[in-house]
Scaffold this motif. Sequence first.
Motif, PDB file in Angstrom:
ATOM      1  N   GLY A 112       0.800  -1.219   0.000  1.00 57.83           N
ATOM      2  CA  GLY A 112       0.000   0.000   0.000  1.00 57.83           C
ATOM      3  C   GLY A 112       0.833   1.269   0.000  1.00 57.83           C
ATOM      4  N   ASP A 115      -0.728   4.417  -1.433  1.00 60.19           N
ATOM      5  CA  ASP A 115      -1.899   4.871  -0.680  1.00 60.19           C
ATOM      6  C   ASP A 115      -1.523   5.815   0.448  1.00 60.19           C
ATOM      7  OD1 ASP A 115      -3.455   3.248  -2.301  1.00 60.19           O
ATOM      8  OD2 ASP A 115      -3.342   1.538  -0.928  1.00 60.19           O
ATOM      9  N   ARG A 116      -0.250   5.883   0.788  1.00 54.81           N
ATOM     10  CA  ARG A 116       0.199   6.742   1.894  1.00 54.81           C
ATOM     11  C   ARG A 116       0.229   8.209   1.498  1.00 54.81           C
ATOM     12  NH1 ARG A 116       5.788   3.786   2.745  1.00 54.81           N
ATOM     13  NH2 ARG A 116       6.330   5.868   3.522  1.00 54.81           N
TER      14      ARG A 116
END
Length: 302
Positions: A112, A115-116
Amino acid sequence: MQMASPPSRPPRAIKPVDPITWRERLDEHGAIHGHHRHLDARHGALFTEDDDILLVSFEEAGAMRHSTTGLPAALQVAGREGWSQLCLYSEGDTFFRSDAVFAYFDALIDEGFFDRFDRVVFYGAGPAGYAAAAFSVAAPGATVVLIRPLATLEPARSEWDRRYPALRRTDFTRRFGYAPEMLEGAGEAFLIYDPEVALDATHASLFALPEENLLRCRRLGPAPERDLEKMGVLLPLLDAAGHGRLDARTFHRLYRKRLEYRPYLHRVLTRLRVEKRLGLGRHWANGVRDQLSTEAKQRASS
């Protein structure tokens, strides 16, 4: 023709360090600021962690070693703005068609990583522009800035492009393959190219972007990224993309700097003379002469 003062000169290149020493320095940088991964013999990734905007660039290792810092060119923007920056680099024009690069992006997706960040911008030029478009699929919604990108070197789709003969047997049909398809998940994409370079124009047409996102820069030739950098346009473009402000109007406002850039002025004059457009050529030559006279007076008074 009204012309402004000349742009500041880009940093002077220094003697490059050898590849082993250079990678050791990237190891040190990565250990302090993020990470540095040796992906395979021809590819690596340098991540510099900062805030929640991420600029992803694809760059050529030799150019990095010739720079004053030895670091990614895109880090000039990211560092000034306090952004995070991820650079994928290659030894030569590989188009980043490597299982190790695929695996690296797979790992980023699985954890992910993208997504950060609140905003992600992908950038690349030429073969690296192909890679920026192809791998942008890893971060849906990203903004993508491409300069003269290639869509593919797959013979069935690009037999008319005979450049990069050493890569003609490279597989462009499997993962992250056809760049225009990989670009479909992008939030917005901008493609910069010289429409007078026939092969680049043909590749640009394959991306089928909205007309307002095709940013044409005539008279810059087969490597417009170099001129855009020298005239002080490239880094502000990436800055605008990171702030969500890049559009055709912003590009054309920045691109007015070509009227301060001597190589562009002389290319136009040469073209007018070749085409025997003598009246327009004289008008343009007078404008160039006035610009050079203005530059000389400004240097004398500074």
